[in-house]
Design a protein around this motif. Structure first.
Motif, PDB file in Angstrom:
ATOM      1  N   ARG A   1       3.829  23.584  19.164  1.00 22.48           N
ATOM      2  CA  ARG A   1       4.520  24.878  19.198  1.00 22.48           C
ATOM      3  C   ARG A   1       3.586  26.002  19.634  1.00 22.48           C
ATOM      4  NH1 ARG A   1       9.157  25.623  16.345  1.00 22.48           N
ATOM      5  NH2 ARG A   1       9.214  27.509  17.644  1.00 22.48           N
ATOM      6  N   PRO A   2       3.107  25.929  20.882  1.00 17.47           N
ATOM      7  CA  PRO A   2       2.256  27.030  21.357  1.00 17.47           C
ATOM      8  C   PRO A   2       2.991  28.362  21.418  1.00 17.47           C
ATOM      9  CG  PRO A   2       2.861  25.578  23.170  1.00 17.47           C
ATOM     10  CD  PRO A   2       3.302  24.900  21.922  1.00 17.47           C
ATOM     11  N   ASP A   3       4.320  28.322  21.402  1.00 14.69           N
ATOM     12  CA  ASP A   3       5.098  29.565  21.392  1.00 14.69           C
ATOM     13  C   ASP A   3       4.920  30.336  20.090  1.00 14.69           C
ATOM     14  OD1 ASP A   3       6.504  27.160  20.521  1.00 14.69           O
ATOM     15  OD2 ASP A   3       8.162  28.476  19.999  1.00 14.69           O
ATOM     16  N   THR A   4       4.338  29.691  19.060  1.00 13.08           N
ATOM     17  CA  THR A   4       4.136  30.384  17.782  1.00 13.08           C
ATOM     18  C   THR A   4       2.687  30.825  17.584  1.00 13.08           C
ATOM     19  OG1 THR A   4       3.690  28.337  16.546  1.00 13.08           O
ATOM     20  CG2 THR A   4       5.999  29.013  16.750  1.00 13.08           C
ATOM     21  N   LEU A   5       1.852  30.723  18.630  1.00 16.79           N
ATOM     22  CA  LEU A   5       0.429  31.077  18.491  1.00 16.79           C
ATOM     23  C   LEU A   5       0.232  32.479  17.931  1.00 16.79           C
ATOM     24  CD1 LEU A   5      -1.140  29.500  21.688  1.00 16.79           C
ATOM     25  CD2 LEU A   5      -2.205  29.447  19.427  1.00 16.79           C
ATOM     26  N   TRP A   6       1.103  33.402  18.301  1.00 19.68           N
ATOM     27  CA  TRP A   6       0.948  34.792  17.856  1.00 19.68           C
ATOM     28  C   TRP A   6       1.250  34.941  16.366  1.00 19.68           C
ATOM     29  CZ3 TRP A   6       2.246  33.260  22.645  1.00 19.68           C
ATOM     30  CH2 TRP A   6       1.591  33.842  23.729  1.00 19.68           C
TER      31      TRP A   6
ATOM     32  N   VAL B   1      -5.040  34.052  21.904  1.00 25.37           N
ATOM     33  CA  VAL B   1      -3.985  34.771  22.626  1.00 25.37           C
ATOM     34  C   VAL B   1      -3.970  36.260  22.330  1.00 25.37           C
ATOM     35  CG1 VAL B   1      -2.536  32.722  22.763  1.00 25.37           C
ATOM     36  CG2 VAL B   1      -2.211  34.323  20.861  1.00 25.37           C
ATOM     37  N   ASN B   2      -4.587  36.675  21.195  1.00 27.58           N
ATOM     38  CA  ASN B   2      -4.571  38.110  20.891  1.00 27.58           C
ATOM     39  C   ASN B   2      -5.905  38.631  20.355  1.00 27.58           C
ATOM     40  OD1 ASN B   2      -4.592  37.081  18.273  1.00 27.58           O
ATOM     41  ND2 ASN B   2      -2.425  37.533  17.887  1.00 27.58           N
ATOM     42  N   GLY B   3      -6.899  37.748  20.222  1.00 23.33           N
ATOM     43  CA  GLY B   3      -8.227  38.170  19.791  1.00 23.33           C
ATOM     44  C   GLY B   3      -8.354  38.489  18.329  1.00 23.33           C
ATOM     45  N   GLU B   4      -7.318  38.237  17.525  1.00 23.45           N
ATOM     46  CA  GLU B   4      -7.371  38.581  16.108  1.00 23.45           C
ATOM     47  C   GLU B   4      -8.186  37.558  15.318  1.00 23.45           C
ATOM     48  OE1 GLU B   4      -3.507  39.146  14.510  1.00 23.45           O
ATOM     49  OE2 GLU B   4      -3.015  40.862  15.813  1.00 23.45           O
ATOM     50  N   GLU B   5      -8.922  38.058  14.321  1.00 22.94           N
ATOM     51  CA  GLU B   5      -9.667  37.184  13.431  1.00 22.94           C
ATOM     52  C   GLU B   5      -8.763  36.685  12.310  1.00 22.94           C
ATOM     53  OE1 GLU B   5     -13.125  39.062  11.901  1.00 22.94           O
ATOM     54  OE2 GLU B   5     -14.257  38.894  13.784  1.00 22.94           O
ATOM     55  N   MET B   6      -8.976  35.436  11.895  1.00 19.64           N
ATOM     56  CA  MET B   6      -8.208  34.875  10.776  1.00 19.64           C
ATOM     57  C   MET B   6      -9.149  34.053   9.904  1.00 19.64           C
ATOM     58  SD  MET B   6      -6.052  31.894  12.776  1.00 19.64           S
ATOM     59  CE  MET B   6      -5.684  32.900  14.198  1.00 19.64           C
ATOM     60  N   PRO B   7      -8.869  33.953   8.621  1.00 21.70           N
ATOM     61  CA  PRO B   7      -9.750  33.187   7.729  1.00 21.70           C
ATOM     62  C   PRO B   7      -9.693  31.683   8.035  1.00 21.70           C
ATOM     63  CG  PRO B   7      -7.768  33.859   6.570  1.00 21.70           C
ATOM     64  CD  PRO B   7      -7.737  34.563   7.898  1.00 21.70           C
ATOM     65  N   VAL B   8     -10.780  31.005   7.729  1.00 22.12           N
ATOM     66  CA  VAL B   8     -10.865  29.555   7.931  1.00 22.12           C
ATOM     67  C   VAL B   8     -10.822  28.871   6.574  1.00 22.12           C
ATOM     68  CG1 VAL B   8     -12.255  27.647   8.814  1.00 22.12           C
ATOM     69  CG2 VAL B   8     -12.187  29.827  10.059  1.00 22.12           C
ATOM     70  N   TRP B   9      -9.951  27.883   6.461  1.00 20.93           N
ATOM     71  CA  TRP B   9      -9.802  27.111   5.239  1.00 20.93           C
ATOM     72  C   TRP B   9      -9.996  25.632   5.548  1.00 20.93           C
ATOM     73  CZ3 TRP B   9      -7.910  28.500   0.164  1.00 20.93           C
ATOM     74  CH2 TRP B   9      -7.748  29.875  -0.022  1.00 20.93           C
TER      75      TRP B   9
ATOM     76  N   MET C   1      11.395  35.085  20.842  1.00 22.54           N
ATOM     77  CA  MET C   1      10.014  35.404  20.491  1.00 22.54           C
ATOM     78  C   MET C   1       9.856  36.906  20.248  1.00 22.54           C
ATOM     79  SD  MET C   1       7.937  32.888  23.134  1.00 22.54           S
ATOM     80  CE  MET C   1       6.313  33.304  22.483  1.00 22.54           C
ATOM     81  N   VAL C   2       9.168  37.250  19.152  1.00 22.74           N
ATOM     82  CA  VAL C   2       8.869  38.644  18.817  1.00 22.74           C
ATOM     83  C   VAL C   2       7.399  38.712  18.415  1.00 22.74           C
ATOM     84  CG1 VAL C   2      11.221  39.172  18.071  1.00 22.74           C
ATOM     85  CG2 VAL C   2       9.561  38.330  16.392  1.00 22.74           C
ATOM     86  N   ASN C   3       6.848  39.904  18.440  1.00 21.22           N
ATOM     87  CA  ASN C   3       5.439  40.086  18.067  1.00 21.22           C
ATOM     88  C   ASN C   3       4.533  39.135  18.840  1.00 21.22           C
ATOM     89  OD1 ASN C   3       6.261  41.956  16.011  1.00 21.22           O
ATOM     90  ND2 ASN C   3       6.682  40.214  14.654  1.00 21.22           N
ATOM     91  N   SER C   4       4.922  38.848  20.079  1.00 21.04           N
ATOM     92  CA  SER C   4       4.245  37.817  20.865  1.00 21.04           C
ATOM     93  C   SER C   4       3.774  38.329  22.219  1.00 21.04           C
ATOM     94  CB  SER C   4       5.181  36.613  21.064  1.00 21.04           C
ATOM     95  OG  SER C   4       5.557  36.057  19.837  1.00 21.04           O
ATOM     96  N   GLY C   5       3.339  39.602  22.266  1.00 23.18           N
ATOM     97  CA  GLY C   5       2.756  40.146  23.488  1.00 23.18           C
ATOM     98  C   GLY C   5       3.664  39.996  24.693  1.00 23.18           C
ATOM     99  N   PRO C   6       3.188  39.371  25.756  1.00 20.28           N
ATOM    100  CA  PRO C   6       3.957  39.302  27.002  1.00 20.28           C
ATOM    101  C   PRO C   6       5.204  38.448  26.899  1.00 20.28           C
ATOM    102  CG  PRO C   6       2.008  37.889  27.135  1.00 20.28           C
ATOM    103  CD  PRO C   6       1.873  38.696  25.893  1.00 20.28           C
ATOM    104  N   PHE C   7       5.389  37.737  25.793  1.00 18.59           N
ATOM    105  CA  PHE C   7       6.539  36.839  25.680  1.00 18.59           C
ATOM    106  C   PHE C   7       7.636  37.386  24.769  1.00 18.59           C
ATOM    107  CE2 PHE C   7       3.230  34.035  27.213  1.00 18.59           C
ATOM    108  CZ  PHE C   7       3.904  33.292  28.173  1.00 18.59           C
TER     109      PHE C   7
END
Length: 817
Positions: free
Chosen positions: A253-258, A320-328, A389-395
């Motif tokens: 589901r690469p469409d959910t990367l954002w 896809v958006n450069g945001e940092e996220m925690p690693v678990w 798709m919402v909150n997904s930049g160009p998509f």
């Protein structure tokens, strides 16, 4: 003939006569247009035979006998799955050699099969623990090694602490050892594997057209688990260093990367260990990993209970958006699937959602279902369906349908163009681990030399024989085969350099033996090759295979794999081993699985002694549809007498004397009608309804003023012969026939004689009448069921498909919902 039905006085006589006449022996080269290769999954020679076992063999034997009478050349062989842990453990318990235990049990089962009248070609019998058989296991293994399909590596494996051997992933489908039920441990061992994953696509694509239960095919599709998606690379930044680590992730589901809000590594992932190394959490992380290793794979995949997680000192950058996220690190991510790392999208993946809620992680919605507005903080479960798709930049605004890849492929194309990802296909299936640390199996034909490394045993030196002397003592937790205790076996000269070397002491998984045994049936005495391709081509693929559902993702996948390998080697010209698969239902007693070892079984030998073999066969084929489960009542032995023995006794009384006069026209109609419907039932393996039709015909015979006309009686006996071979032979010969009834042609019918007056067929739902139809007396079971399910009145009382369909041709269909 005797006035009473006494099967014990004649059944054994016919076994000897059939074998002496060779009526069940198959030719090496049958007419390809008129052949039927019928076989059941060969048994482990346990030394007991109960009525649950009798069902499987009776089904296949009725099929084989029917097709033989239809004019086909039939091969119906038998063999024994003789290697493996049960024999080894039984021998240890009794302080005898596994071969002695196995030989004794094979003789018992062979005698039992003969006594039950199964029409096996005994000239083709094989026993997998014979060196003449396992020599070719070793030959196949070496050929696979030459093709790069057999290899050795060190990896985490599932170790059974009770049976003291490793288990393939397929042998843990329920989370515990498939044989002893114990929970496995994870160990790092050097093991042999077969590269079945090279054939994953073919195993999926070439199953189309197989006449197998869809449930089995679906289990194999799920097990292989081919998934289309994208591989996306995330940058992971440990907090204890300036280093950035690239970690690839596979996603369908690469469409959910954002919508990714955290990043997860499998506890066993080396990068997780690298991140924790040298930090204050290193020791606690190791404790976490040890805790996870105590879980079974099924537990980790199931999604039940609280998810174990561990926050790692690192962040991951969403490409896809450069945001940092925690690693678990989390227990529900497995190193063996994909890359061992995932992007977690809790709004659209249920396991991610549950983990996020349990550990207080954010949830961001990026797919909105049409006409709704989901809010991450408020949703109670993940949404994985189609939407916008919402909150997904160009998509933003792109419509996606995950099941058809609509919209998803656009995202994959964009990732490729941007250099942030690429199309990828992933598989759930893993290579087949074939090493076993046990004595009673095929020795792996490899020698380990300090100078030359792994050296195959030369073909001319095969078989590598099991030594007669065996010491089962394995001290402590060492994962070693008992063969390692035998220096005469272990010590060998290197075939290449002549220096002192050591033999491989692991043995092959016994599923290796069963992955090709059906081919050996075609050429069992060949001492020059595993099988002659031209002989196999004459009989294979197998036309009808009969066995249980428990081997859906083990034996049935492995056999398909072997056939494809042999095809690539030029030994076979077909891609699939079994054209048609029939799964018999399970047999229980008093609601519990039938098992001799647990004292919950009806012993076949006792049934034969009391009522005869035909009663055992007839009852088990009549008591329920052959694909349905059947639970014997507590007085199951008496039930066999009340139903099968009583009816066969009636058949004997009615048909022991016949007249030479022609049958009346009305009786001719009934007989022809019975031939038609029983033939249709036999074509569909509807043995229970075929017997019901024959019971009706006996009722008609009983209404006659005098003896049954011989022509009608002989037709009846032919119809019953595949089910009850002894009584039919005895009566048939009693009429003065000099050749066996089992060499006779199946009866034909005259359509012009069959009167088509209608009868009323009632359709019930849970016992209540919902519809009536006027139907022909010769309507088949399949036609009855189809007619019932097409009724709008009936549909109104169904909620989906019925759980069970009971038919009493031609008058009743009862749908159980």
């Amino acid at each position: 003939m005797k006035p009473r039905y006494e099967p014990q006085t004649f059944e054994e006589k016919w076994v000897g006569e059939w074998e002496a006449a060779g009526i069940y022996q198959a030719a090496d080269k049958p007419d390809p247009a008129r052949k039927r290769f019928v076989m059941e999954m060969y048994p482990y020679p346990s030394g007991d035979l109960h009525m649950g076992h009798v069902e499987n063999y009776s089904i296949a034997d009725a099929m084989a006998r029917y097709w033989r009478m239809r004019g086909f050349e039939v091969m119906h062989p038998m063999g024994y799955d003789a290697f493996g842990l049960p024999a080894e453990n039984a021998a240890i318990k009794r302080n005898i050699h596994p071969r002695e235990w196995t030989d004794r049990n094979v003789e018992f089962m062979r005698s039992s099969f003969r006594r039950l009248g199964f029409s096996y070609d005994w000239n083709r019998e094989l026993i997998t623990c014979d060196p003449e058989y396992y020599r070719w296991n070793q030959w196949i293994f070496l050929k696979m090694r030459e093709r790069g399909l057999a290899y050795r590596k060190t990896s985490p494996v599932n170790w059974c602490p009770v049976d003291k051997t490793v288990l393939a992933k397929e042998q843990l489908s329920t989370g515990v050892c498939w044989r002893c039920g114990s929970e496995p441990e994870i160990r790092e061992l050097t093991q042999w594997f077969l590269k079945i994953t090279d054939y994953s696509d073919r195993l999926l694509d070439e199953m189309e057209g197989l006449r197998w239960p869809e449930s089995i095919l679906n289990q194999q599709r799920h097990w292989i688990g081919r998934s289309r998606g994208a591989e996306v690379v995330f940058q992971v930044k440990p907090k204890n260093t300036e280093e950035t680590i690239e970690v690839p992730v596979f996603t369908t589901r690469p469409d959910t990367l954002w919508g990714a809000t955290f990043f997860v590594l499998a506890p066993e992932h080396p990068i997780a260990e690298q991140i924790a190394a040298g930090t204050e959490i290193e020791e606690s992380f190791r404790s976490f990993v040890d805790e996870v290793k105590k879980q079974t794979q099924v537990e980790r995949e199931s999604g039940e209970g609280t998810r174990k997680g561990f926050a790692l000192p690192a962040v991951a950058i969403n490409p896809v958006n450069g945001e940092e996220m925690p690693v678990w690190s989390a227990d529900y991510v497995l190193m063996g699937y994909g890359t061992g790392a995932i992007m977690a999208v809790p709004a659209h993946d249920q396991r991610d959602f549950e983990f996020a809620r349990q550990h207080g992680l954010p949830v961001t919605v990026v797919i909105q279902p049409e006409g709704e507005t989901l809010v991450g903080e408020d949703i109670t479960e993940a949404y994985s369906g189609p939407g916008v798709m919402v909150n997904s930049g160009p998509f933003d605004g792109t419509v996606v349908f995950p099941e058809t890849q609509d919209g998803v492929d656009r995202v994959i194309d964009w990732l490729t163009e941007e250099g942030r990802g690429k199309p990828s296909i992933n598989y759930r299936q893993r290579d087949w681990l074939v090493s076993r640390q046990r004595y009673w199996g095929t020795p792996i034909p490899v020698i380990h030399c300090d100078q030359c490394g792994e050296v195959p045993v030369p073909y001319e030196d095969l078989p590598v024989r099991l030594p007669d002397e065996v010491d089962y003592s394995v001290e402590g937790e060492e994962a070693a085969s008992p063969l390692a205790n035998n220096p005469d076996f272990v010590n060998a000269d290197c075939p290449q350099c002549g220096r002192a070397a050591k033999r491989e002491t692991d043995t092959l998984d016994t599923f290796f033996d069963s992955s090709w045994y059906f081919l050996r049936y075609c050429d069992p005495a060949n001492d020059q090759e595993a099988f002659a391709p031209e002989k196999v081509a004459s009989w294979c693929p197998v036309d009808q295979y009969v066995g249980g559902t428990e081997h859906a993702v083990m034996h049935l996948i492995y056999a398909r794999f072997f056939v494809k390998v042999f095809q690539d080697m030029g030994l076979l010209d077909f891609p699939e081993p079994f054209l048609s698969l029939f799964n018999q239902g399970s047999v229980s007693l008093g609601g519990a699985e039938m098992s001799s070892s647990k004292g919950n079984a009806i012993d076949a030998a006792e049934v034969i002694e009391r009522y005869g073999a035909d009663s055992a066969r007839t009852f088990i084929l009549f008591c329920s549809p052959p694909a349905a489960d059947y639970d014997f009542p507590a007085d199951g032995m008496d039930e066999i007498g009340r139903v099968a023995h009583s009816w066969l006794s009636r058949v004997w009384r009615v048909l022991s004397e016949v007249s030479q006069e022609s049958a009346a026209a009305s009786l001719e109609v009934v007989v022809n009608r019975t031939v038609k419907v029983v033939t249709a039932d036999m074509e569909e393996s509807g043995f229970n309804t075929a017997i019901a039709r024959l019971m009706e015909l006996v009722n008609e015979f009983s209404k006659l003023d005098g003896p049954v006309p011989r022509s009608a009686a002989e037709t009846f006996l032919k119809l019953l012969a595949p089910i009850a071979p002894f009584i039919t032979e005895e009566l048939w010969r009693g009429y003065g026939n000099e050749t066996s009834i089992h060499s006779e042609a199946w009866p034909s019918y005259d359509e012009t004689l069959i009167q088509q007056e209608s009868v009323t067929m009632v359709v019930q739902v849970n016992g209540k009448v919902r519809e009536r139809f006027q139907v022909a007396p010769t309507i088949t079971t399949a036609e009855m069921e189809a007619l019932a399910l097409q009724s709008e009145r009936v549909k109104a009382h169904l909620d989906g498909s019925p759980k069970k369909i009971i038919t009493v041709p031609p008058r009743l269909v009862n749908l159980v919902v």
